[in-house]
Design an enzyme around this catalytic site. Sequence first.
Site, short mmCIF file in Angstrom:
data_model
loop_
_atom_site.label_atom_id
_atom_site.label_comp_id
_atom_site.label_asym_id
_atom_site.label_seq_id
_atom_site.Cartn_x
_atom_site.Cartn_y
_atom_site.Cartn_z
N TYR A 162 -1.88 -0.91 10.62
CA TYR A 162 -2.29 -1.40 8.95
C TYR A 162 -0.91 -0.84 8.25
O TYR A 162 -0.16 -1.68 7.39
CB TYR A 162 -3.30 -0.88 8.36
CG TYR A 162 -3.57 -1.06 7.13
CD1 TYR A 162 -3.67 -2.44 6.57
CD2 TYR A 162 -3.32 0.03 6.13
CE1 TYR A 162 -3.70 -2.35 5.09
CE2 TYR A 162 -3.34 -0.10 4.95
CZ TYR A 162 -3.76 -1.29 4.16
OH TYR A 162 -3.76 -1.48 2.93
N SER A 164 0.70 -1.28 -0.06
CA SER A 164 -0.05 0.10 -0.07
C SER A 164 0.83 1.37 0.01
O SER A 164 2.16 1.17 0.47
CB SER A 164 -1.01 0.02 1.18
OG SER A 164 -1.63 1.20 1.35
P1 NAP Z 1 -11.02 -6.29 0.56
O1 NAP Z 1 -12.17 -5.81 -0.51
O2 NAP Z 1 -11.63 -6.26 2.01
O3 NAP Z 1 -10.82 -7.76 0.18
C1 NAP Z 1 -9.95 -8.71 1.08
C2 NAP Z 1 -9.75 -9.88 0.43
O4 NAP Z 1 -8.83 -10.60 1.19
C3 NAP Z 1 -11.08 -10.86 0.58
O5 NAP Z 1 -11.01 -11.95 -0.52
C4 NAP Z 1 -10.86 -11.47 1.53
O6 NAP Z 1 -11.86 -12.74 1.83
C5 NAP Z 1 -9.67 -11.95 2.05
N1 NAP Z 1 -8.83 -12.05 3.27
C6 NAP Z 1 -8.98 -11.26 4.35
N2 NAP Z 1 -8.33 -11.68 5.40
C7 NAP Z 1 -7.93 -13.13 5.15
C8 NAP Z 1 -7.29 -13.92 5.70
N3 NAP Z 1 -6.97 -13.91 6.81
N4 NAP Z 1 -6.84 -15.34 4.85
C9 NAP Z 1 -7.41 -15.37 3.55
N5 NAP Z 1 -8.00 -14.62 2.99
C10 NAP Z 1 -8.06 -13.16 3.63
O7 NAP Z 1 -9.84 -5.67 0.40
P2 NAP Z 1 -9.05 -4.90 -0.82
O8 NAP Z 1 -9.58 -3.56 -0.68
O9 NAP Z 1 -9.32 -5.59 -2.23
O10 NAP Z 1 -7.59 -5.13 -0.39
C11 NAP Z 1 -6.66 -6.00 -0.88
C12 NAP Z 1 -5.17 -5.77 -0.74
O11 NAP Z 1 -4.98 -4.39 -1.23
C13 NAP Z 1 -4.97 -5.61 0.81
O12 NAP Z 1 -3.60 -6.24 0.94
C14 NAP Z 1 -4.92 -4.28 1.23
O13 NAP Z 1 -3.90 -3.86 2.22
C15 NAP Z 1 -4.33 -3.64 -0.21
N6 NAP Z 1 -4.86 -2.42 -0.45
C16 NAP Z 1 -5.85 -1.97 -0.71
C17 NAP Z 1 -6.37 -0.80 -0.97
C18 NAP Z 1 -7.69 0.10 -1.59
O14 NAP Z 1 -7.76 1.12 -1.82
N7 NAP Z 1 -8.71 -1.01 -1.48
C19 NAP Z 1 -5.22 0.41 -0.82
C20 NAP Z 1 -3.92 -0.06 -0.94
C21 NAP Z 1 -3.78 -1.21 -0.36
P3 NAP Z 1 -12.31 -13.33 3.15
O15 NAP Z 1 -12.72 -12.14 4.14
O16 NAP Z 1 -13.61 -14.03 2.79
O17 NAP Z 1 -11.19 -14.08 3.82
#
Ligand code: NAP
Length: 260
Positions: free
Chosen positions: A158, A144
């Site tokens: 985080y 991130s």
């Molecule tokens: P999201 O929509 O909440 O999706 C998270 C995914 O991870 C889901 O498939 C969730 O499924 C899975 N997950 C969570 N905990 C888990 C665990 N312990 N074991 C296996 N799977 C797990 O999140 P996102 O925004 O797409 O974020 C994805 C990545 O991008 C993360 O690493 C986040 O830090 C990074 N990121 C996101 C943003 C943004 O703007 N969205 C910005 C910077 C970085 P389940 O809950 O069913 O396990």
Amino acid sequence: MFTPLTGRSVVVTGGSKGIGKGIARVFARAGFQVLLAARDEASLATAAADLREETGGRIETVAADVSLVADCRRIAETALERFGGIDVLCANAGVFPEKPLTEMTEQDVDTVFDCNVKGTMFMVQACLPALEASGHGRVVITSSITGPITGYPGWSHYGASKAAQLGFLRTAAIELAPRGITVNAVLPGNIATEGLADMGDDYRRGMEAAIPQRRLGAVEDIGYAALFFATDEAGYVTGQSMVVDGGQILPESPAALEGI
Ligand code: NAP
């Protein structure tokens, strides 16, 4: 220009929604066989059905929790059983519960670090033999901008976990170089996901106003960057990170965005 990747296999943790589903979509379109891993079986089944319909690709699923080392091993074993190998690991699963530092408990920190840091490290370890056997193993971590570059109140644990992923990748890149495996990271800015939608319109408008391109990123924007790291042509790139944020980290102050 790039060597076709058809028939290769990728494991995408956190592939059931958000950025992980976007990464899976981009890799499936490029001809990869895709294993989606996440905890909730129903979301996995929905994502797999959507992606099969959209891409016509082979999409498999495994319900597992990356914060458990045994589950990381089970994810890698499942990919081997279904595909016979692993070419790419996209270590993307992450959690981001908001909590001010003054109220933070040991459990809050453990929850975030167990998934984001430990989950990344043990997923890489579990996939290592298969990645090495492929002859062109690739690890792409979703970090991130928050933590490595920027900060945001409520996300100190985080941010620390996302910076820790980059500390891990630099040494992992050195250790794994002799095995022909590269380790790189994508650093997303604010990406439009189902989770971000839950944070409301005010939060979204504030974020858009702070981005020179005046829009949130799409999940596929992260997928394209991850796919670049997975190509044969990126084989000499390791231990690096790519910011994908529409220019969000660039302004020195809000004044830099006035009048543009
Ligand atoms: P999201 O929509 O909440 O999706 C998270 C995914 O991870 C889901 O498939 C969730 O499924 C899975 N997950 C969570 N905990 C888990 C665990 N312990 N074991 C296996 N799977 C797990 O999140 P996102 O925004 O797409 O974020 C994805 C990545 O991008 C993360 O690493 C986040 O830090 C990074 N990121 C996101 C943003 C943004 O703007 N969205 C910005 C910077 C970085 P389940 O809950 O069913 O396990």
